[in-house]
Design an enzyme around this catalytic site. Structure first.
Site, mmCIF file in Angstrom:
data_model
loop_
_atom_site.group_PDB
_atom_site.id
_atom_site.type_symbol
_atom_site.label_atom_id
_atom_site.label_comp_id
_atom_site.label_asym_id
_atom_site.label_seq_id
_atom_site.Cartn_x
_atom_site.Cartn_y
_atom_site.Cartn_z
ATOM 1 N N ASP A 116 -3.235 4.682 -2.237
ATOM 2 C CA ASP A 116 -4.348 5.139 -1.415
ATOM 3 C C ASP A 116 -4.790 6.542 -1.828
ATOM 4 O O ASP A 116 -3.958 7.384 -2.169
ATOM 5 C CB ASP A 116 -3.899 5.140 0.053
ATOM 6 C CG ASP A 116 -5.017 5.460 1.014
ATOM 7 O OD1 ASP A 116 -6.017 4.728 1.026
ATOM 8 O OD2 ASP A 116 -4.887 6.444 1.764
ATOM 9 N N HIS A 174 -10.823 -3.840 2.245
ATOM 10 C CA HIS A 174 -10.747 -3.519 3.667
ATOM 11 C C HIS A 174 -11.696 -2.408 4.091
ATOM 12 O O HIS A 174 -11.927 -2.219 5.278
ATOM 13 C CB HIS A 174 -9.310 -3.107 4.009
ATOM 14 C CG HIS A 174 -8.878 -1.880 3.249
ATOM 15 N ND1 HIS A 174 -8.607 -1.909 1.893
ATOM 16 C CD2 HIS A 174 -8.701 -0.589 3.635
ATOM 17 C CE1 HIS A 174 -8.281 -0.706 1.497
ATOM 18 N NE2 HIS A 174 -8.325 0.123 2.529
ATOM 19 N N ASP A 175 -12.222 -1.658 3.136
ATOM 20 C CA ASP A 175 -13.124 -0.540 3.439
ATOM 21 C C ASP A 175 -14.587 -0.874 3.185
ATOM 22 O O ASP A 175 -15.445 0.017 3.263
ATOM 23 C CB ASP A 175 -12.758 0.680 2.581
ATOM 24 C CG ASP A 175 -11.549 1.425 3.100
ATOM 25 O OD1 ASP A 175 -11.257 1.311 4.303
ATOM 26 O OD2 ASP A 175 -10.896 2.125 2.303
ATOM 27 N N GLU A 199 -6.570 4.158 -5.954
ATOM 28 C CA GLU A 199 -7.901 4.272 -5.359
ATOM 29 C C GLU A 199 -8.419 5.670 -5.662
ATOM 30 O O GLU A 199 -8.009 6.647 -5.046
ATOM 31 C CB GLU A 199 -7.819 4.045 -3.847
ATOM 32 C CG GLU A 199 -9.174 4.169 -3.164
ATOM 33 C CD GLU A 199 -9.059 4.410 -1.665
ATOM 34 O OE1 GLU A 199 -9.952 3.937 -0.938
ATOM 35 O OE2 GLU A 199 -8.100 5.073 -1.221
ATOM 36 N N ASP A 245 0.845 -1.193 0.000
ATOM 37 C CA ASP A 245 0.000 0.000 0.000
ATOM 38 C C ASP A 245 0.880 1.244 0.000
ATOM 39 O O ASP A 245 1.895 1.292 0.702
ATOM 40 C CB ASP A 245 -0.894 0.014 1.245
ATOM 41 C CG ASP A 245 -2.366 0.072 0.894
ATOM 42 O OD1 ASP A 245 -2.805 1.161 0.495
ATOM 43 O OD2 ASP A 245 -3.050 -0.956 0.994
#
Length: 575
Positions: free
Chosen positions: A208, A345-346, A271, A101
């Site tokens: 991210d 994960h979100d 993202e 990440d």
């Protein structure tokens, strides 16, 4: 048949690991890097070719590692740098690749850069973050520079007494936004967050908040404007008009590509969340030289307000079809590339959100239906830990105290402040939290039916789902009827027919149908017909395409040529 070759990342199946909840090797209740190494063979046996590791960096963990205090160190509960070096080696030894990440919109307030920045107005790193003077109302009350709303509730600005200024923090108060306008800052980011890890051998990054580095200034080029009123009942307002897809965002990505990522054979996936097709192509057109692909949130956000996931109105199957088309089909006729995902994960668990968990049979069947959908869509496939065994959302019976995510906690606290004594409203919000909160993805992976689902011999940092004895890796491994075995086979079918399923064109045939989702995938040499029953009812099966249909995958053993049973899905080759 023409055999084409593609960059490795296009044909990959990528498996995401959330380290805190994956596997604990030492009994301290936290997943760790040695636990990941122990489980690599499970990932490989699924058919994945790339491991994506969510933040493993040193961090105070206010936002589960997305608040990084040192890009070049490991969070102590996850292990050591020696463990990380071993993970890179073990991943590569199995013929897999490792993607990490990249969190570079903000750091932790504990990062050395920010500590310097906040120390004085004239510190050399003052301009590495975004600082602004307070405003005052007509009564002399101090106010933040703008009315921007944080993604985690409240103001997006935090006051610092040391220098009598506010710093921008679009997420938690302890996550100050970096100032990408400063070239010195950007170069430091490239060196510490990217080059350091590329030299260690990682094979790419999931980037991210990749659309948020460039903020939109007012006409004076220095100040920021207030956001328009979207939610009249509150002071702070969503700021995406000023903080997403900003004026220099593509310049920044091009610079990062030119200075760093173009020097390596690596994957970059950004993202971005929501943007127009035209904007999306600027990010991921091969010709633009920015990123390889991007995550758009059309599917995972369906039914929710884009500005606030907990303002949830539900959705129809037509809405879902719109979302799938928007997320996967924008690349048609271009040199761009897309992603296929329904969990991360979100996000909550897909089988709860889009399937049916009311009984064991429908749970398994709808989990397999979603596997059929995901493995037949165009783009690079992403699977989130536990998705491959059909892990579900947390039980509705659990109290709000069981939820640990900062987003959920802050939202609930703010709601209770405004609505202290309304049991009916409480129940409605808890129903929504139980459907869409991020916490559901973060419960520990269920490895077997022993205590804590085999995740840890100690007390887990967050509670294991009550259904671990029924849903776990051990019970499903080797069982030909299991969700896990179905995923293994579906991934094999996807790889066997790459031109169709990974690279093929996508066309929805029954757009208005509120029970069936039927589409055609086509390549130069082949055509596939996919029909998915997203309802609780038997539905007549009437092919909407001419030609002989050869069944190559289905989530039922005995296919009735005239009827699709509830949550039944079929994949045909058209001959």
């Amino acid at each position: 048949m023409t055999v084409k070759t593609y960059p490795w990342w296009k044909d990959s199946t990528i498996y995401q690991i959330w380290p805190a909840s994956f596997r604990d090797s030492n009994g301290d209740g936290f997943g760790d890097i040695p636990g990941i190494i122990k489980s690599l063979d499970h990932i490989k046996s699924l058919g994945a070719s790339v491991v994506w590791l969510s933040p493993h960096y040193d961090s105070p963990q206010d936002d589960m590692g997305y608040d990084i205090s040192n890009y070049e160190a490991i969070y102590e509960k996850y292990g050591t740098m020696d463990d990380m070096n071993q993970l890179i080696e073990e991943v590569h030894k199995r013929g897999l690749k490792l993607v990490c990440d990249l969190v570079i919109n903000h750091t932790s307030s504990e990062h050395a850069w920010f500590k310097e920045s906040k120390s004085s107005l004239d510190n050399p790193k003052r301009d590495w973050y975004i600082w602004r003077k307070p405003r005052y109302d007509d009564k002399g009350n101090r106010l933040p520079p703008t009315n921007w709303l944080s993604h985690f509730s409240g103001s997006a600005w935090n006051y610092d007494e040391t220098t009598d200024e506010y710093y921008l923090c679009l997420f938690a108060k302890t996550q100050p936004d970096l100032n990408w306008e400063n070239e010195e800052t950007r170069n430091a980011i490239y060196k510490s967050a990217l080059e350091f890890w590329f030299k260690k051998g990682v094979d790419g990054f999931r980037i991210d908040t990749a659309g948020m580095y460039s903020k939109k200034f007012a006409k004076d080029g220095k100040s920021f404007e207030d956001a328009p009123i979207v939610f009249p009942e509150q002071y702070y307002q969503p700021s995406s008009d000023f903080t997403t897809n900003g004026p220099r965002i593509h310049e920044f990505h091009k610079e990062m590509f030119e200075k760093v990522t173009s020097n390596y054979d690596v994957l970059t996936v950004g993202e971005v969340g929501h943007c127009s097709k035209e904007e999306a192509l600027k990010y991921v057109s091969a010709n633009e030289k920015e990123m390889n692909m991007m995550f758009l949130f059309d599917v995972v956000d369906v039914g929710s307000d884009k500005q606030d996931r907990f303002r949830y109105n539900g959705f129809t199957l037509k809405d879902f079809k719109d979302a799938v088309a928007a997320q996967s089909d924008f690349i048609k006729g271009t040199d761009a590339w897309s992603t296929v995902f329904i969990e991360n994960h979100d996000q909550p668990r897909a089988v709860t959100r889009f399937g049916n968990t009311s009984n064991k049979q429908l749970w398994a069947k709808s989990a397999k239906l979603l596997a059929l959908l995901q493995t037949t869509l165009t783009g690079t496939l992403y699977i989130y830990q536990g998705q491959e065994i059909g892990m579900t959302n947390l039980p509705r019976s659990w109290d709000i105290e069981e939820y640990k995510d900062i987003n959920t906690i802050n939202y609930w606290a703010q709601y209770k402040e405004k609505t202290p004594n309304d049991p009916e409203a409480d129940k409605k919000l808890l129903d929504v939290i139980n459907l869409v909160a991020r916490d559901h993805a973060r419960s520990p992976v269920q490895w077997d039916d022993s205590a804590n689902g085999g995740f840890s011999t100690g007390t887990p940092w967050t509670r294991v789902n009550d259904n671990y004895k029924e849903i776990n890796v051990k019970a499903q491994t080797g069982d030909p009827d299991s969700v896990f075995s179905f995923y293994q086979n579906a991934i094999k079918v996807r790889q066997l027919h790459k031109e169709l399923f990974i690279h093929g064109d996508f066309e929805i045939l029954d757009y208005e149908n509120d029970k069936l989702f039927t589409y055609v995938k086509s390549s130069a040499d082949q055509k596939s017909y996919v029909v998915l029953n997203f309802s609780n009812e038997d539905v007549p099966f009437k092919p909407l395409i001419s030609g002989d249909l050869k069944l190559i995958n289905s989530n039922v053993k005995d296919v009735n040529e005239n009827t699709l049973t509830p949550y039944e899905g079929r994949v045909y080759l058209v001959e």
